[in-house]
Design a protein around this motif. Structure first.
Motif, PDB file in Angstrom:
ATOM      1  N   LEU A   1       0.824  -1.207   0.000  1.00  0.00           N
ATOM      2  CA  LEU A   1       0.000   0.000   0.000  1.00  0.00           C
ATOM      3  C   LEU A   1       0.860   1.261   0.000  1.00  0.00           C
ATOM      4  O   LEU A   1       0.518   2.261  -0.641  1.00  0.00           O
TER       5      LEU A   1
ATOM      6  N   ALA B   1       0.909   4.382  -2.700  1.00  0.00           N
ATOM      7  CA  ALA B   1       0.478   5.654  -2.129  1.00  0.00           C
ATOM      8  C   ALA B   1       1.228   6.843  -2.730  1.00  0.00           C
ATOM      9  O   ALA B   1       1.579   7.795  -2.040  1.00  0.00           O
ATOM     10  N   HIS B   2       1.479   6.776  -4.005  1.00  0.00           N
ATOM     11  CA  HIS B   2       2.102   7.868  -4.741  1.00  0.00           C
ATOM     12  C   HIS B   2       1.423   7.929  -6.096  1.00  0.00           C
ATOM     13  O   HIS B   2       1.233   6.899  -6.755  1.00  0.00           O
TER      14      HIS B   2
END
Length: 107
Positions: free
Chosen positions: A10, A14-15
């Protein structure tokens, strides 16, 4: 999958750029795409693409292979499936059936 592996996966997603690369690789299917095609499709400079694909590989979400002079990247569909199953296991305390969403990944 355990929580530590899920956190790493995750975190890699998360970018914005890495998520875009991963989604593009999922759309491309098991054959994947060349680094050049990914960079062109997402307007990412090659050095940034290398950084982002390395993070996806380290998280176990993407694979890399060399064919002659080209580098191909592909999503690791089994890792994606495991992550989705980890996230949806015991979905809503059993109040909802999450099986249809994960069943599509098995096809």
């Amino acid at each position: 999958m355990n929580s530590g592996i899920a956190v790493v996966a995750l975190g890699a997603l998360a970018h914005e750029s890495r998520l875009a690369v991963f989604r593009l690789l999922v759309e491309a299917g098991p054959e994947g795409m060349t680094a050049g095609d990914i960079a062109h499709a997402l307007a990412i400079v090659p050095s940034s693409l290398t950084f982002h694909t390395k993070a996806l590989q380290q998280a176990g979400l993407a694979n890399r292979r060399r064919v002659s002079r080209q580098i191909f990247y592909a999503a690791d569909f089994s890792a994606m499936k495991e992550l989705i199953e980890y996230l949806t296991r015991n979905c809503c305390g059993g109040a909802f059936d999450c099986e249809p969403a994960t069943a599509r990944l098995r096809a």
